[in-house]
Each structure stands twice: as structure tokens, then as C-alpha cells.
Write a protein that holds these residues in place. Structure first.
Motif: not given
Ligand code: ZN
Length: 306
Positions: A166-167, A171-173, A235-237
């Protein structure tokens, strides 16, 4: 007769720690040396010397488990994915076994951490446990029913080199990663990643504990950096919860000392988890720095350690 001890080795990039762990999980003898960085043969010799010294002290020959960076490829039997690059492509298990004169068990260090906390730590008695290392790098390990989930490629739980989910547009790239991709979870959630993010937004050169400390004392810039970190970790977890739905997630590594994570991350991850309620708990480690050697020792189950 069953042995009183098991030996666990935590093979790190800068230090090697060895311990004799008794049947109750208590570390009885502990030795720590600087790792012979860059020298494979000396690494084997150093581990063998530690085992000999400990066995002399405890007066018996016992099982040896080793937590290592990366993993042993099930295809080739050689080390892969290690950030201690001098181990890559080497037959570490075979060479250790021939030097020690007995079978040895090796597992990824994050897997050993997860096993230690799942056996008699923060997640004791839980069915499904995800152990996370948030340190110089980012690693993960899965323990189900008291056993490490290794996987067909021996990479189960490897979480750090997936893209941050969910970037947001900025946060991209994402930062370039040593693995050759960009925007990996590790580039945002490792200690160096947190410090770099703070500088990216105009902050001073600060260590992660300094950033967390200043944030707790009301510094706005550090508070914003920590807020971004917490949202990214949530988000990562959440992605991990959607995939393996663990009972408990235990944090380890240097950044696991940031107490705000345990309160604030579970407040956010519900936005991303595909469930009306999230009962997964996020917990600090019980065994801290000892989890590496303890989990390595547990690679041999009590009934096998004879
Ligand atoms: Zn990567």
C-alpha cells in the motif's frame, strides 16, 4: 541418558556467540568472540573452538545448533542470501559437521529468534508465531506448532525483500536495495532505513534510538519520522497477517526496543487487514539478545539431544 545441555551458536557478521543452554532453557555458559569477518575457513575454526571450550567446561559432548545469516540452499547444500557475503556459496554445514565430527543443524537467524520466543518466550504456547528482526536488516521467521516452517526454498518468512505494501506516492519507487530492487520493506523498516528516512525529510543525522527518544519528548520532526515508520510497519505486518494469520508477532533486533511500536502499530494495522477484528498480538521479546543462541540450541529437540 539424555544430555543436560544443548549448545546454540549465533553466527553474526561481527560477532559469534555460543552458549550451553540447559533443559529448562537457562543459558549456563556463554562465550562471545569477534567474527573473523571475511574469512570462511577461520569462521569454521572459530565455531569449532567455541564448541570445544564450552564442552570442556560442561564436561559432556552435546548437540550443536547454529543460527546463521541467510540459509542453506536445499538444492545445493551451499549458503545463500547471507549478508555475511564470505559465507555465500560455501558448504558451511558439511564443513562444520566434518570439523565437529557430528551432525549439526543450521537455520536462519530470524527463524532461531522466532523459535526461541515461540518455545518459552513472548509467544510460548501459541500455535502460529511470526518473529521479526528489525535491525541492520529486516528478517522474519515463522513457527507453527513449535516447529520452524522452513519452506521448499528455505525462505519461508523472508519478509524484508518484498515491496512495502500500500505505498504512498512519495514511497514509489522507494530507496534502492542491495538485492537489486527498490522499495523493499527492509529499505524502510531497518535501522539504517529509519535513519535515512529522517534525513530524507530534512532531519539531522540521528540514530533510531535518538529519533524515538526525541519523538517521545515532543520533537515534531522526529515525531513525524516515527509516525511514518509506525504506519509502514503496520502496513508491512498487515500483509503478513493476511498471509499466515499469526496468533502473535514478536519483534526483535535493535528497533524492538522502541516501546511506542507495541501500542501504536496494532491501532493502525486493522485498516489493512482483511478482517473485521484483528486479535493478533504484537509483543516485545522476552529473551532479547539471548534469543539467537537459545533458538539455535532448540533446533535439536530435547528428546533428540542425547
Ligand atoms: Zn531488497
Amino acid at each position: 541418558m539424555t544430555a543436560r545441555f544443548r549448545i546454540g551458536i549465533d553466527l553474526g557478521g561481527t560477532k559469534i556467540e555460543a552458549a550451553a543452554v540447559d533443559r529448562l532453557g537457562v543459558v549456563r555458559v556463554r562465550r562471545r568472540i569477534a567474527a573473523p569477518t571475511g574469512n570462511y575457513r577461520a569462521t569454521i575454526e572459530a565455531i569449532a573452538a567455541l564448541v570445544r571450550a564450552i564442552e570442556q567446561q560442561i564436561g559432556e559432548t552435546v548437540s550443536v545448533g547454529i543460527g546463521m545469516p541467510g540459509t542453506i540452499s536445499p538444492i545445493t547444500g551451499l549458503v545463500k542470501n547471507a549478508n555475511s557475503t564470505w559465507l555465500i556459496g560455501r558448504p558451511l554445514q558439511r564443513d562444520l559437521e566434518s570439523t565437529l565430527g557430528r551432525p549439526a543443524r543450521l537455520a536462519n537467524d530470524a527463524n532461531c529468534f522466532a523459535l526461541s520466543e515461540a518455545t518459552d518466550g513472548a509467544a510460548a504456547g501459541m500455535e502460529t508465531v511470526f518473529g521479526v528482526i528489525l535491525g541492520t536488516g529486516v528478517g522474519g521467521g515463522i513457527v507453527m506448532g513449535g516447529r520452524i516452517l522452513v519452506g521448499a526454498n528455505a525462505i519461508a518468512g523472508e519478509w524484508g525483500h518484498n515491496p512495502l505494501p500500500w505505498p504512498r506516492p512519495d514511497e514509489i519507487p522507494g530507496p534502492a536495495c542491495y538485492c537489486g530492487r527498490s522499495g523493499c520493506v527492509e529499505t524502510f523498516l531497518s535501522g539504517p532505513g529509519l535513519a535515512a528516512d529522517h534525513r530524507h525529510y530534512g532531519g539531522r543525522h540521528l540514530s533510531p534510538p535518538e529519533i524515538a527518544d526525541l519523538a517521545a519528548r515532543g520533537d515534531a520532526e522526529c515525531g513525524a519520522t516515527l509516525g511514518r515508520y509506525i504506519d509502514r510497519l503496520a502496513r508491512g505486518l498487515a500483509l503478513v497477517i493476511n498471509l499466515i494469520d499469526p496468533d502473535v508477532i514478536v519483534l526483535g533486533g535493535g528497533l524492538s526496543g522502541i516501546s511506542a511500536l507495541y501500542e501504536r502499530v496494532p491501532l493502525l494495522w486493522g485498516r489493512y487487514v482483511f478482517s473485521d477484528n484483528v486479535v493478533t498480538r504484537l509483543l516485545p521479546p522476552v529473551h532479547g539478545d539471548s534469543s539467537g543462541v537459545r533458538g539455535a540450541a532448540w533446533l535439536w529437540r530435547a528428546e533428540e539431544a542425547e
